[in-house]
Motif scaffolding. Structure first.
Motif, mmCIF file in Angstrom:
data_model
loop_
_atom_site.group_PDB
_atom_site.id
_atom_site.type_symbol
_atom_site.label_atom_id
_atom_site.label_comp_id
_atom_site.label_asym_id
_atom_site.label_seq_id
_atom_site.Cartn_x
_atom_site.Cartn_y
_atom_site.Cartn_z
ATOM 1 N N THR A 166 19.074 22.286 -58.578
ATOM 2 C CA THR A 166 20.083 21.409 -59.171
ATOM 3 C C THR A 166 21.198 22.191 -59.856
ATOM 4 O OG1 THR A 166 18.692 21.146 -61.141
ATOM 5 C CG2 THR A 166 18.538 19.444 -59.451
ATOM 6 N N ASP A 167 20.890 23.342 -60.463
ATOM 7 C CA ASP A 167 21.947 24.088 -61.143
ATOM 8 C C ASP A 167 22.986 24.610 -60.159
ATOM 9 O OD1 ASP A 167 19.944 25.954 -60.234
ATOM 10 O OD2 ASP A 167 20.776 27.476 -61.579
ATOM 11 N N LYS A 168 22.562 25.068 -58.989
ATOM 12 C CA LYS A 168 23.517 25.573 -57.995
ATOM 13 C C LYS A 168 24.265 24.431 -57.311
ATOM 14 C CE LYS A 168 22.646 29.854 -58.731
ATOM 15 N NZ LYS A 168 23.586 30.715 -59.428
ATOM 16 N N ILE A 169 23.579 23.321 -57.077
ATOM 17 C CA ILE A 169 24.255 22.158 -56.498
ATOM 18 C C ILE A 169 25.347 21.684 -57.450
ATOM 19 C CG2 ILE A 169 23.946 19.711 -55.926
ATOM 20 C CD1 ILE A 169 21.202 20.520 -54.737
ATOM 21 N N GLU A 170 25.022 21.631 -58.730
ATOM 22 C CA GLU A 170 26.027 21.220 -59.722
ATOM 23 C C GLU A 170 27.192 22.211 -59.755
ATOM 24 O OE1 GLU A 170 26.508 20.200 -64.474
ATOM 25 O OE2 GLU A 170 24.614 21.032 -63.753
ATOM 26 N N TRP A 171 26.891 23.501 -59.735
ATOM 27 C CA TRP A 171 27.940 24.528 -59.755
ATOM 28 C C TRP A 171 28.855 24.405 -58.537
ATOM 29 C CZ3 TRP A 171 28.829 28.768 -56.488
ATOM 30 C CH2 TRP A 171 29.801 29.655 -56.930
ATOM 31 N N LEU A 172 28.266 24.241 -57.351
ATOM 32 C CA LEU A 172 29.066 24.088 -56.132
ATOM 33 C C LEU A 172 29.950 22.841 -56.210
ATOM 34 C CD1 LEU A 172 26.398 24.985 -53.432
ATOM 35 C CD2 LEU A 172 28.509 26.263 -53.892
ATOM 36 N N ALA A 173 29.384 21.741 -56.681
ATOM 37 C CA ALA A 173 30.139 20.490 -56.760
ATOM 38 C C ALA A 173 31.293 20.601 -57.761
ATOM 39 C CB ALA A 173 29.208 19.338 -57.135
ATOM 40 N N ARG A 174 31.030 21.170 -58.937
ATOM 41 C CA ARG A 174 32.095 21.320 -59.945
ATOM 42 C C ARG A 174 33.215 22.220 -59.427
ATOM 43 N NH1 ARG A 174 30.946 19.309 -64.923
ATOM 44 N NH2 ARG A 174 28.749 18.975 -65.396
ATOM 45 N N ARG A 175 32.844 23.327 -58.793
ATOM 46 C CA ARG A 175 33.844 24.251 -58.266
ATOM 47 C C ARG A 175 34.680 23.577 -57.186
ATOM 48 N NH1 ARG A 175 32.626 29.661 -54.797
ATOM 49 N NH2 ARG A 175 31.934 28.025 -53.407
ATOM 50 N N ALA A 176 34.029 22.796 -56.330
ATOM 51 C CA ALA A 176 34.760 22.107 -55.258
ATOM 52 C C ALA A 176 35.730 21.081 -55.824
ATOM 53 C CB ALA A 176 33.772 21.446 -54.297
ATOM 54 N N VAL A 177 35.299 20.317 -56.813
ATOM 55 C CA VAL A 177 36.171 19.302 -57.413
ATOM 56 C C VAL A 177 37.315 19.969 -58.176
ATOM 57 C CG1 VAL A 177 36.288 17.439 -59.130
ATOM 58 C CG2 VAL A 177 34.429 17.499 -57.452
ATOM 59 N N ASP A 178 37.046 21.082 -58.860
ATOM 60 C CA ASP A 178 38.119 21.810 -59.547
ATOM 61 C C ASP A 178 39.178 22.280 -58.552
ATOM 62 O OD1 ASP A 178 36.878 21.479 -61.981
ATOM 63 O OD2 ASP A 178 36.098 23.538 -62.081
ATOM 64 N N THR A 179 38.742 22.685 -57.363
ATOM 65 C CA THR A 179 39.654 23.177 -56.342
ATOM 66 C C THR A 179 40.312 22.040 -55.561
ATOM 67 O OG1 THR A 179 38.234 25.129 -56.114
ATOM 68 C CG2 THR A 179 39.850 24.742 -54.365
ATOM 69 N N PHE A 180 39.534 21.012 -55.253
ATOM 70 C CA PHE A 180 40.004 19.871 -54.462
ATOM 71 C C PHE A 180 39.680 18.586 -55.222
ATOM 72 C CE2 PHE A 180 38.791 23.186 -51.415
ATOM 73 C CZ PHE A 180 39.994 23.366 -50.748
ATOM 74 N N PRO A 181 40.557 18.153 -56.129
ATOM 75 C CA PRO A 181 40.274 16.949 -56.922
ATOM 76 C C PRO A 181 39.952 15.715 -56.082
ATOM 77 C CG PRO A 181 42.128 18.142 -57.844
ATOM 78 C CD PRO A 181 41.800 18.812 -56.532
ATOM 79 N N ALA A 182 40.393 15.672 -54.839
ATOM 80 C CA ALA A 182 40.090 14.523 -53.965
ATOM 81 C C ALA A 182 38.589 14.372 -53.735
ATOM 82 C CB ALA A 182 40.816 14.678 -52.631
ATOM 83 N N LEU A 183 37.816 15.384 -54.025
ATOM 84 C CA LEU A 183 36.360 15.314 -53.833
ATOM 85 C C LEU A 183 35.640 14.667 -55.013
ATOM 86 C CD1 LEU A 183 35.675 18.820 -52.253
ATOM 87 C CD2 LEU A 183 35.507 16.590 -51.127
ATOM 88 N N ALA A 184 36.364 14.355 -56.083
ATOM 89 C CA ALA A 184 35.725 13.844 -57.304
ATOM 90 C C ALA A 184 34.873 12.601 -57.057
ATOM 91 C CB ALA A 184 36.781 13.558 -58.365
ATOM 92 N N ASN A 185 35.282 11.725 -56.149
ATOM 93 C CA ASN A 185 34.526 10.491 -55.908
ATOM 94 C C ASN A 185 33.785 10.500 -54.568
ATOM 95 O OD1 ASN A 185 35.269 9.205 -58.350
ATOM 96 N ND2 ASN A 185 37.315 8.920 -57.494
ATOM 97 N N ALA A 186 33.772 11.635 -53.901
ATOM 98 C CA ALA A 186 33.071 11.724 -52.616
ATOM 99 C C ALA A 186 31.565 11.717 -52.846
ATOM 100 C CB ALA A 186 33.484 12.992 -51.880
ATOM 101 N N ARG A 187 30.854 11.058 -51.967
ATOM 102 C CA ARG A 187 29.389 11.048 -52.034
ATOM 103 C C ARG A 187 28.834 12.225 -51.249
ATOM 104 N NH1 ARG A 187 28.052 5.284 -49.913
ATOM 105 N NH2 ARG A 187 29.889 5.834 -48.730
ATOM 106 N N LEU A 188 27.841 12.869 -51.817
ATOM 107 C CA LEU A 188 27.130 13.922 -51.099
ATOM 108 C C LEU A 188 26.074 13.269 -50.225
ATOM 109 C CD1 LEU A 188 26.613 16.617 -53.867
ATOM 110 C CD2 LEU A 188 28.327 16.582 -52.038
ATOM 111 N N VAL A 189 25.966 13.730 -48.980
ATOM 112 C CA VAL A 189 24.957 13.164 -48.087
ATOM 113 C C VAL A 189 23.784 14.111 -47.868
ATOM 114 C CG1 VAL A 189 26.542 11.583 -46.942
ATOM 115 C CG2 VAL A 189 26.223 13.867 -46.011
#
Length: 171
Positions: free
Chosen positions: A70-93
């Motif tokens: 979970t810590d790495k999943i959270e890190w990857l998600a935060r980094r992606a949203v910081d880089t691409f704000p359009a991902l903020a509401n995207a669902r992970l599958v």
């Protein structure tokens, strides 16, 4: 051709080759399909033709543990949203972890056996990146169609037998 990933060391030894291998775990996230917004691949994310976004990846020294955390999943998600704000509401599958076979210095080994002619060892993490070299240089050589490429001894495993050598995966 032996390209057995993390099992290659034991198999290579059977044909007289030294093939040291280490591993790192990489974790990756995949989103739902989204309207295209990433025009080119980056080292943080790439969007497929179908619209899903591949977010990655980590490089973790965890032995043979290929689980997600979970810590790495959270890190990857935060980094992606910081880089691409359009991902903020995207669902992970989905999320997954996988092990990368690496040499101690992170560079490939391409080597033929002296004791078992026709047997070759390949260790290479960047198979996709090096696909052209594999198809047009390595393949013909290992297939007996061409001579070994010039200066190819750089990619032999003898470099790991030097007790004074130091290696880093920072390549």
């Amino acid at each position: 051709m032996l390209a057995a990933g993390l099992g290659i060391a034991r198999l290579a030894d059977q044909v007289g080759l030294h093939a040291p291998v280490t591993t790192t775990r990489g974790q990756v996230l995949i989103t739902e399909r989204l309207k295209p917004f990433i025009e080119y691949p980056t080292n943080k994310a790439r969007q497929t033709a179908e619209g899903s976004v591949q977010i990655g990846s980590t490089s973790e020294d965890v032995g043979f543990d290929d689980r997600t955390t979970t810590d790495k999943i959270e890190w990857l998600a935060r980094r992606a949203v910081d880089t691409f704000p359009a991902l903020a509401n995207a669902r992970l599958v989905r999320a997954w972890g996988a092990l990368r076979p690496l040499t101690p210095d992170g560079y490939p080994i391409y080597q033929g056996s002296d004791t078992c002619p026709g047997a070759y060892v390949v260790i290479c993490h960047s198979g996709v990146t090096l696909a052209a070299a594999h198809a047009y240089v390595i393949g013909p050589w290992m297939g007996g169609l061409t001579e070994a490429p010039a200066d190819f001894d750089t990619f032999q495993s003898a470099r790991f037998r030097d007790p004074n050598a130091s290696f880093s995966n920072d390549h």
